[in-house]
Scaffold this motif. Structure first.
Motif, short mmCIF file in Angstrom:
data_model
loop_
_atom_site.label_atom_id
_atom_site.label_comp_id
_atom_site.label_asym_id
_atom_site.label_seq_id
_atom_site.Cartn_x
_atom_site.Cartn_y
_atom_site.Cartn_z
N SER A 66 -1.08 72.54 -35.31
CA SER A 66 -0.36 73.31 -36.32
C SER A 66 -1.15 74.52 -36.78
O SER A 66 -0.58 75.56 -37.13
N SER A 67 -2.48 74.43 -36.75
CA SER A 67 -3.32 75.58 -37.12
C SER A 67 -3.11 76.74 -36.15
O SER A 67 -3.23 77.91 -36.53
N ALA A 68 -2.80 76.40 -34.90
CA ALA A 68 -2.57 77.45 -33.91
C ALA A 68 -1.42 78.35 -34.32
O ALA A 68 -1.45 79.57 -34.08
N SER A 69 -0.40 77.78 -34.96
CA SER A 69 0.76 78.57 -35.38
C SER A 69 0.63 79.08 -36.81
O SER A 69 0.94 80.23 -37.10
N VAL A 70 0.15 78.22 -37.72
CA VAL A 70 0.08 78.61 -39.13
C VAL A 70 -0.96 79.70 -39.35
O VAL A 70 -0.71 80.68 -40.06
N PHE A 71 -2.15 79.52 -38.74
CA PHE A 71 -3.24 80.49 -38.93
C PHE A 71 -3.40 81.42 -37.75
O PHE A 71 -4.33 82.22 -37.72
N HIS A 72 -2.50 81.30 -36.75
CA HIS A 72 -2.49 82.18 -35.58
C HIS A 72 -3.84 82.17 -34.84
O HIS A 72 -4.38 83.22 -34.50
N ILE A 73 -4.37 80.98 -34.63
CA ILE A 73 -5.59 80.83 -33.84
C ILE A 73 -5.18 80.67 -32.38
O ILE A 73 -4.76 79.59 -31.96
N LYS A 74 -5.27 81.74 -31.63
CA LYS A 74 -4.73 81.76 -30.28
C LYS A 74 -5.33 80.69 -29.38
O LYS A 74 -4.64 80.07 -28.57
N ALA A 75 -6.65 80.49 -29.49
CA ALA A 75 -7.32 79.56 -28.58
C ALA A 75 -6.79 78.14 -28.73
O ALA A 75 -6.70 77.39 -27.76
N LEU A 137 9.49 66.17 -33.21
CA LEU A 137 10.10 67.50 -33.19
C LEU A 137 9.15 68.53 -32.59
O LEU A 137 9.56 69.41 -31.82
N TYR A 138 7.88 68.40 -32.92
CA TYR A 138 6.87 69.32 -32.40
C TYR A 138 6.84 69.25 -30.87
O TYR A 138 6.86 70.29 -30.19
N LEU A 139 6.79 68.03 -30.34
CA LEU A 139 6.78 67.85 -28.89
C LEU A 139 8.04 68.43 -28.25
O LEU A 139 7.99 69.09 -27.21
N HIS A 140 9.18 68.18 -28.87
CA HIS A 140 10.47 68.64 -28.32
C HIS A 140 10.51 70.17 -28.25
O HIS A 140 10.85 70.74 -27.20
N PHE A 141 10.14 70.82 -29.33
CA PHE A 141 10.21 72.28 -29.35
C PHE A 141 9.15 72.92 -28.45
O PHE A 141 9.42 73.97 -27.83
N MET A 142 7.98 72.32 -28.36
CA MET A 142 6.96 72.86 -27.47
C MET A 142 7.39 72.73 -26.01
O MET A 142 7.14 73.63 -25.20
N ARG A 143 8.02 71.62 -25.69
CA ARG A 143 8.49 71.44 -24.32
C ARG A 143 9.57 72.46 -23.97
O ARG A 143 9.63 72.96 -22.85
N LYS A 144 10.42 72.77 -24.95
CA LYS A 144 11.48 73.75 -24.73
C LYS A 144 10.97 75.19 -24.75
O LYS A 144 11.69 76.11 -24.36
N ALA A 151 6.69 77.25 -34.76
CA ALA A 151 6.05 77.85 -35.93
C ALA A 151 6.63 77.29 -37.23
O ALA A 151 5.91 77.05 -38.20
N MET A 152 7.94 77.05 -37.23
CA MET A 152 8.59 76.51 -38.43
C MET A 152 8.11 75.08 -38.70
O MET A 152 7.77 74.72 -39.83
N VAL A 153 8.07 74.24 -37.65
CA VAL A 153 7.63 72.85 -37.81
C VAL A 153 6.17 72.80 -38.24
O VAL A 153 5.77 71.93 -39.04
N SER A 154 5.36 73.74 -37.74
CA SER A 154 3.93 73.76 -38.07
C SER A 154 3.70 73.88 -39.56
O SER A 154 2.75 73.30 -40.11
N ARG A 155 4.55 74.63 -40.24
CA ARG A 155 4.38 74.84 -41.66
C ARG A 155 4.64 73.58 -42.47
O ARG A 155 4.17 73.45 -43.60
N ASP A 396 -4.45 85.96 -34.61
CA ASP A 396 -3.33 86.87 -34.41
C ASP A 396 -3.06 87.60 -35.72
O ASP A 396 -2.91 86.98 -36.78
N PRO A 397 -2.98 88.92 -35.71
CA PRO A 397 -2.82 89.67 -36.95
C PRO A 397 -1.44 89.56 -37.58
O PRO A 397 -1.24 90.01 -38.70
N GLN A 398 -0.47 88.94 -36.88
CA GLN A 398 0.88 88.89 -37.45
C GLN A 398 0.90 88.04 -38.72
O GLN A 398 0.12 87.13 -38.89
N VAL A 399 1.81 88.36 -39.60
CA VAL A 399 1.88 87.68 -40.89
C VAL A 399 2.79 86.48 -40.80
O VAL A 399 3.83 86.52 -40.16
N ALA A 400 2.36 85.36 -41.43
CA ALA A 400 3.18 84.14 -41.40
C ALA A 400 4.46 84.35 -42.20
O ALA A 400 4.44 85.00 -43.24
#
Length: 400
Positions: A66-75, A137-144, A151-155, A396-400
């Motif tokens: 979830s940190s990968a999406s919430v805080f935009h940690i690409k790695a 839900l996280y697994l389902h959306f990542m697979r799709k 990103a929504m589920v991560s929050r 990632d510089p984009q804003v949540a």
């Protein structure tokens, strides 16, 4: 299933252990909890210990993902899928241990028909259910490949991960009658140990997947996660120190419980956690050159996981050594009345625990075979792309 085909012997052993565990559970259903080592003096045993342990293990994976999406940690996005798979399996195992500890599966309906809203146990059931749904839900959306939905589920996933461990801690921290549990910082202690044990297990699994060739994780990312693990270990050690200092300060009410913790029956578990689960792994991982060596990272991670398991043991059982009320007439044992209860897991309990863990291992192998992208496919990505995404934890510089 590729992982099953590559590890036929291990798969066969796990299936046998799982079947034996199911047989032991059926035996327990027939004989009741009398076949375990629990009694009215020690009402929680190995099953609740494993419940606490696996709830904690589920933290690292989901928080990293979830940190990968919430805080935009690409790695972190590179390991999001195996991290969530691991989190899902661990929280399922935690729920299984709760059902097993009920003694009879038919009692589950009472959760719906007669819940006590003031009980932390009811809170925990609700939060764990939500936690499991979020994982699925996280697994389902990542697979799709639905990045917006992920990103929504991560929050929701990140606060839910914190809440599930906090509520589990409050089951113990709100027990006024137990000096070893009644603490305002029980939730932070649980959260810190959940983070370091969950991250440690994730590092072990990622290294195993690397070795199997099924999924590749860059060494730079392993080293970065190991650095994060060192930080979590330090935070965990700090909370333990705060609790011990408060209990042991002259005149404090917890001095007797602390004495039992450091010199009593649960002392070996306490000292192993302090030395083997905190001090040694931190001294290994605090140096960057050690974090670059996968073998040392895995060894330190194994010690962290074992140390947190020992923490669950001493945390649970130290408070059962003393009576709830001074001068209580005692508890009933096979030989009559005794002033204190005693506990040791029976063969039935050990067999069931091994069976549940085996089911979890098989479940992870099945999900990993189905959902993880094979390493051969990853290698088709241009080298230049790999170099830009793997070495550092870029934000990632984009804003949540």
């Amino acid at each position: 299933m590729e992982l099953f085909k590559r590890n036929k012997a291990a798969t066969a052993v796990l299936i046998v252990l799982a079947c034996v565990g199911v047989g032991a559970w059926i035996y327990q259903l027939m004989g009741g909890l009398a076949v375990t080592g629990m009694s009215n003096g020690v009402s929680w045993g190995a099953y609740i210990t494993m419940f606490m342990f696996f709830v904690g293990l589920s933290a690292g994976g989901l928080i990293v993902a979830s940190s990968a999406s919430v805080f935009h940690i690409k790695a972190f996005k590179q390991v999001a899928m195996p991290a969530v798979i691991l989190s899902t399996v661990c929280i399922c195992l935690a729920g299984m241990f709760v059902l097993i500890d009920l003694g009879g599966i038919q009692r589950v309906w009472r959760v719906v028909t007669g819940p006590n809203p003031a009980s932390p146990l009811v809170w925990d059931i609700c939060v764990i259910t939500c936690y499991l749904v979020i994982n699925i839900l996280y697994l389902h959306f990542m697979r799709k490949g639905a990045e917006r939905a992920v990103a929504m589920v991560s929050r929701f996933a990140l606060p839910c991960a914190i809440l599930v461990h906090s509520v589990t801690a409050w089951i113990f921290g709100l027990q006024i009658a137990k000096e070893g549990w009644f603490s305002a910082i029980m939730a932070p202690i649980f959260m810190a140990s959940a983070m370091d044990s969950g991250l440690a297990l994730l590092l072990i699994v990622l290294s195993a997947l690397n070795a199997s060739g099924r999924f590749k994780t860059p060494k730079e990312l392993i080293a970065s996660l190991a650095g994060l693990l060192a930080t979590c270990i330090a935070v965990d050690a700090y909370f333990i120190f705060c609790e011990v200092l408060t209990m042991g300060y002259p005149g404090a009410a917890g001095a007797e419980t602390l004495a039992l913790m450091v010199t009593g029956p649960t002392a070996p578990f306490f000292w192993f956690e302090v030395i083997g689960g905190l001090l040694v792994p931190f001294c290994v991982l605090v140096f960057a050159k050690n974090r670059a060596k996968t073998g040392l990272v895995v060894g330190a991670s194994v010690l962290v996981v074992a140390g947190v398991l020992c923490k669950r043991v001493w945390l649970l059982f130290t408070s059962f050594i003393g009576q709830n009320v001074a001068g209580a007439p005692g508890v009933m044992t096979a030989d009559g009345w005794a002033m204190a209860g005693s506990y040791a897991p029976t063969l039935v309990e050990v067999t069931i625990i091994v069976g549940v863990v085996s089911v979890g291992a098989l479940g992870f192998m099945a999900l990993a075979s189905k959902l993880l992208q094979p390493a051969a496919e990853e290698e088709t990505v241009p080298a230049a792309t790999s170099r830009t995404s793997a070495p550092e934890l870029e934000f990632d510089p984009q804003v949540a």
